[in-house]
Design a protein around this motif. Structure first.
Motif, PDB file in Angstrom:
ATOM      1  N   THR A  16      21.350 -24.045 -34.473  1.00  0.00           N
ATOM      2  CA  THR A  16      21.489 -24.602 -33.122  1.00  0.00           C
ATOM      3  C   THR A  16      20.160 -25.325 -32.874  1.00  0.00           C
ATOM      4  O   THR A  16      19.874 -26.287 -33.561  1.00  0.00           O
ATOM      5  CB  THR A  16      21.728 -23.482 -32.091  1.00  0.00           C
ATOM      6  N   SER A  17      19.370 -24.845 -31.939  1.00  0.00           N
ATOM      7  CA  SER A  17      17.978 -25.285 -31.801  1.00  0.00           C
ATOM      8  C   SER A  17      17.311 -24.200 -30.978  1.00  0.00           C
ATOM      9  O   SER A  17      17.971 -23.259 -30.528  1.00  0.00           O
ATOM     10  CB  SER A  17      17.872 -26.643 -31.101  1.00  0.00           C
ATOM     11  N   LYS A  18      16.026 -24.358 -30.755  1.00  0.00           N
ATOM     12  CA  LYS A  18      15.335 -23.321 -29.962  1.00  0.00           C
ATOM     13  C   LYS A  18      15.799 -23.329 -28.509  1.00  0.00           C
ATOM     14  O   LYS A  18      15.576 -22.387 -27.770  1.00  0.00           O
ATOM     15  CB  LYS A  18      13.823 -23.549 -30.010  1.00  0.00           C
ATOM     16  N   LYS A  19      16.471 -24.411 -28.084  1.00  0.00           N
ATOM     17  CA  LYS A  19      16.813 -24.551 -26.676  1.00  0.00           C
ATOM     18  C   LYS A  19      18.219 -24.099 -26.294  1.00  0.00           C
ATOM     19  O   LYS A  19      18.540 -24.027 -25.120  1.00  0.00           O
ATOM     20  CB  LYS A  19      16.595 -26.002 -26.222  1.00  0.00           C
TER      21      LYS A  19
ATOM     22  N   SER B 101      19.785 -24.294 -22.396  1.00  0.00           N
ATOM     23  CA  SER B 101      19.401 -25.650 -22.013  1.00  0.00           C
ATOM     24  C   SER B 101      20.381 -26.655 -22.612  1.00  0.00           C
ATOM     25  O   SER B 101      21.150 -26.313 -23.509  1.00  0.00           O
ATOM     26  CB  SER B 101      17.995 -25.945 -22.538  1.00  0.00           C
ATOM     27  N   PRO B 102      20.336 -27.909 -22.124  1.00  0.00           N
ATOM     28  CA  PRO B 102      21.169 -28.927 -22.765  1.00  0.00           C
ATOM     29  C   PRO B 102      20.863 -28.982 -24.259  1.00  0.00           C
ATOM     30  O   PRO B 102      19.692 -28.951 -24.644  1.00  0.00           O
ATOM     31  CB  PRO B 102      20.745 -30.223 -22.070  1.00  0.00           C
ATOM     32  N   PRO B 103      21.889 -29.031 -25.107  1.00  0.00           N
ATOM     33  CA  PRO B 103      21.648 -29.031 -26.551  1.00  0.00           C
ATOM     34  C   PRO B 103      20.881 -30.274 -26.978  1.00  0.00           C
ATOM     35  O   PRO B 103      21.302 -31.388 -26.695  1.00  0.00           O
ATOM     36  CB  PRO B 103      23.045 -29.002 -27.166  1.00  0.00           C
ATOM     37  N   ASP B 104      19.753 -30.061 -27.641  1.00  0.00           N
ATOM     38  CA  ASP B 104      18.858 -31.159 -28.015  1.00  0.00           C
ATOM     39  C   ASP B 104      18.873 -31.427 -29.510  1.00  0.00           C
ATOM     40  O   ASP B 104      17.992 -32.096 -30.026  1.00  0.00           O
ATOM     41  CB  ASP B 104      17.439 -30.845 -27.546  1.00  0.00           C
ATOM     42  N   ALA B 105      19.871 -30.880 -30.203  1.00  0.00           N
ATOM     43  CA  ALA B 105      20.021 -31.117 -31.647  1.00  0.00           C
ATOM     44  C   ALA B 105      21.475 -30.811 -31.968  1.00  0.00           C
ATOM     45  O   ALA B 105      22.132 -30.067 -31.238  1.00  0.00           O
ATOM     46  CB  ALA B 105      19.094 -30.210 -32.439  1.00  0.00           C
TER      47      ALA B 105
END
Lengths: 513, 513
Positions: free
Chosen positions: A150-153, A83-87
């Motif tokens: 990274t993040s969960k996404k 997904s688009p990186p959100d963090a």
């Protein structure tokens, strides 16, 4: 400090353009604990080599091996997968000349040099994809990349990791070796040249990882190797002008110089290092025949001699007390008196050479007088006829360093020097050598008495052993008997590409071809 | 994704110039453990306030308090004290909106949002003196500076630490409050405005520390507050065009949008958030009377309605199953069916308003039909006459959220809504509210039934309590009963300046003056 701005300006006008080249990683490796390997670490090829196709998430890491020593600027291209990186992306980079730097956590470092030399960066990347050009210069062969978060996404993939390597040593100036030379010596020459090259930046640095600066003790050996390889006279000239233009308050040449934010001399004073200005200038003139520079810098060389001889006592021996520091070698128990007497006489003789070149009769006579005085005193006060060795300090210490420097000073006739060096190898005094810098002087001493075979054998036993232990460039510190040796409390902080270790090429090209 | 490039281009042409201002630290503080303080941390003035005169060595640290919330770019000037610096300076900076971020080690963070949001930097400074301009934007009130290493030869002093604060909210547009307003409300208004201002950047961000991006749920409330304060219509227009120009494949408006490296919509789909595009457009037109934008964006608003009503089942109720996500509130046990029915009806009514403004009779009729269907169904299927509450889901859950949203949807007559809200306060159903976002809707519901006094009292009990707990800007999460609350697993990662918490200024300026 004593500043001669016009000399500093001359130095700064000689800042070289650096030659750049692109280096890319050659393999993904794993650093594996192995008691039989150098410093306990073995480098294995990793199972998966296609690092650009790997998708990494939090906690993942990999180690890239550039399969050669580099000094330069690192960049990396990284993209998000998912997904688009959100963090932000949080990365840790660890850069090492040696496997130990990748495998041993920097947190464990507890030496007395600053931990700030350990090459690591924790970076946050707010926008992906990103091309990150790290602003600092690194010295390394291995890069470990840790994906801290990274993040969960999203996960990440690295598309490129590269290094723009820099040097002021242009290899196209180097003469090829004759084909008859052994493979061992050819390899040693090549590694020595690479060592010198990676230390040649906007000055001759001592080590491009640490301390990244101009020390005159290193400069002398680098310049000697340079005259037989890269022939970058301007870089030596720049360094001479830096030392000449910025001196300690009494006129002594400082031990080292910093370039930034503006050129400035350090407050470290080393008796032997100040004197080496004379030797450096002598070597420079002999190699370059640059009379103009010699004429301008001669008064400063003479001043070093005048300052140095003030330390001679009424017997003509350098006073050994708590008020001085002469480097000679890192050995903790080494008494510096006798070897420093050797350095003084050695440099007086180069000073005499310069006075002769310049036709300065009165200065010749003055220096001859000092040589006579110091040499006589060395024989009368430091030579122990019974033991057959020079002794140093009130405890009459017998060290390798004392014999080597008094051989190089040519205090005794050449046959007696040869016999002294033989006796040294036979009797093996306890106060030995700890650095390639001291080994250099042993080898030079052996060549000076005509023991070329012994010299070559010693080169193999020392630098040859480093090669067997995996050296891509020659190291600041090496003891074949104690491979984790560091005077700094940890081998993590040792420099593994160090100026004073580059001289095998000098010996090979001066004496062995 | 469904891209309308001309709309995206319109959005990008509206990127605002940010207003900048310089902020400097006001005090040196210590964060002290104190069970009686908010989150267990008290801020004390440090004994030594003259931080610019302190000389720091390895292991030293200090905490600067800017005494106000900031969003911006940090710079620092640092110089060496002692000998020339012979090794890099290694610093750690920790930036926090709240004392907990300074006092609790980030290593201890174990929440489910990325640790990469925690604001810290480890930096190496190769040349001193240095002026470091950190390239990333930070959101903070406190900065802790840790001197991780210097060398044995030098220490450091900090000459300046500063922040260039940025915002697209120009405070000169804000009308002064009447003097008769209580000090409590005036202060609440001021903090709410600062909250909104710090979230106003190149879009309306949800939180400038985290997530730093445009969510439509936050946008709706920010825009409402903006129309009564900063009056930055262009920024709302930009955000509307971003959502309109980049939608999910079936045409639904996405929940959030990223600006960099180029504008792109996230893949997160929230049923209620897509619908809020209709409400946002309605509010924007009412405030701005920008008919051109309304005309261009109306088809997209209508499409949200068409997509949303597809989720109504044969009874006219939004289907509640595993295939959707409606946000409503962070409460982990909240059933979303009934409150979402409320959001749907609320947005259908705004859509009807737009159709009327545009004079689109057939669309009016279509929307009226949907309102009728959803409202009837809410009464028939969700209203539990015995209990006197709306129920949600197969388990017929009674929550605050369901009552509040069905009040806002005006499903029942206003008197019944007033009675319902009274009953809510009396009976206090277990499934409560967890965010200021949900509290906002409670307050709005109270005002909608004319309970202004109760609304103001609730504002004091919630936002007023935050102020007592030290809020410089209003927080993403707050529970007066559980002050360490975080749905993310750690209060370190909470946003302490959060868009959806900025609405006290809206209530004060719309209903209380």
């Amino acid at each position: 400090m004593l500043i001669n701005q016009s000399m500093v300006d001359k130095a700064e006008a000689l800042i070289p353009e650096l030659v750049t080249s692109l280096a890319e990683p050659k393999a993904v490796v794993e650093i594996v604990a192995d008691e039989t390997a150098f410093q306990g670490w073995r480098v294995d090829q990793a199972e998966k080599q296609n690092w650009q196709e790997q998708v990494l998430s939090k906690g993942d890491s990999f180690v890239l091996d550039f399969e050669g020593h580099l000094v330069g600027y690192v960049s990396l291209k990284v993209k998000a997968v998912g997904s688009p990186p959100d963090a932000p992306l949080k990365l840790k980079l660890t850069l090492g000349e040696m496997p130990c730097e990748i495998a041993e956590p920097f947190d464990s470092y507890d030496g007395w040099l600053s931990s700030s030399w350990l090459q690591e960066e924790t970076i946050f990347i707010d926008v992906l994809p990103a091309e990150i050009k790290l602003p600092r210069r690194y010295t390394f062969r291995f890069i470990k990349i840790d994906v801290l978060d990274t993040s969960k996404k999203y996960n990440v993939s690295f598309e490129q990791v590269a290094c723009i390597a820099v040097t002021s040593g242009d290899p196209s100036n180097i003469a090829p070796l004759p084909e008859k030379l052994s493979d061992e010596l050819a390899l040693m020459d090549q590694i020595a040249i690479k060592t010198l090259q990676d230390c040649m930046q906007s000055v001759f640095e001592d080590g491009p990882k640490r301390d990244r600066r101009l020390w005159i003790g290193d400069l002398r050996l680098q310049a000697q190797a340079n005259y037989l390889t890269f022939n970058n006279f301007d870089l030596v000239k720049r360094c001479l002008y830096l030392f000449a233009g910025m001196r300690l308050p009494d006129g002594a040449v400082g031990a080292c110089v910093f370039e930034k934010p503006h050129a400035h001399v350090d407050d470290t004073r080393l008796y032997d290092y100040s004197l080496f200005f004379v030797a450096c200038l002598y070597d420079y003139y002999v190699a370059s025949e640059d009379l103009e520079t010699l004429q301008e810098l001669w008064p400063i060389a003479l001043e070093q001699i005048e300052i140095a001889v003030q330390r001679l006592d009424e017997k003509g021996i350098v006073r050994d007390d708590e008020t001085w520091w002469s480097f000679i070698d890192w050995h903790p128990d080494l008494n510096k008196q006798a070897p420093t007497q050797g350095v003084l006489i050695y440099c007086l003789k180069r000073g005499l050479g310069l006075a002769r070149i310049l036709g300065l009769t009165d200065k010749q006579q003055y220096i001859e007088g000092q040589i006579e005085r110091a040499t006589q005193a060395a024989v009368t006060e430091l030579w122990d006829d019974k033991k057959g060795f020079f002794v140093s300090g009130v405890k009459r210490q017998i060290s390798w360093a004392s014999q080597i420097w008094l051989v190089l000073a040519e205090v005794l006739p050449v046959e007696e020097n040869a016999a002294l060096l033989n006796r040294l190898f036979e009797e093996q005094p306890a106060i030995g050598m700890t650095t390639p810098y001291m080994y250099h002087h042993l080898i030079e001493a052996l060549f000076s008495v005509g023991s070329s075979e012994k010299a070559a054998e010693q080169m193999q036993a020392y630098w040859g052993e480093m090669i067997k232990d995996g050296a891509d460039t020659f190291w600041e510190l090496y003891n074949p008997e104690d491979k984790k040796l560091s005077p700094y409390g940890s081998n993590l902080i040792n420099s593994y590409c160090h100026a004073w270790s580059c001289t095998p090429t000098y010996f090979i090209r001066k004496y062995l071809i």
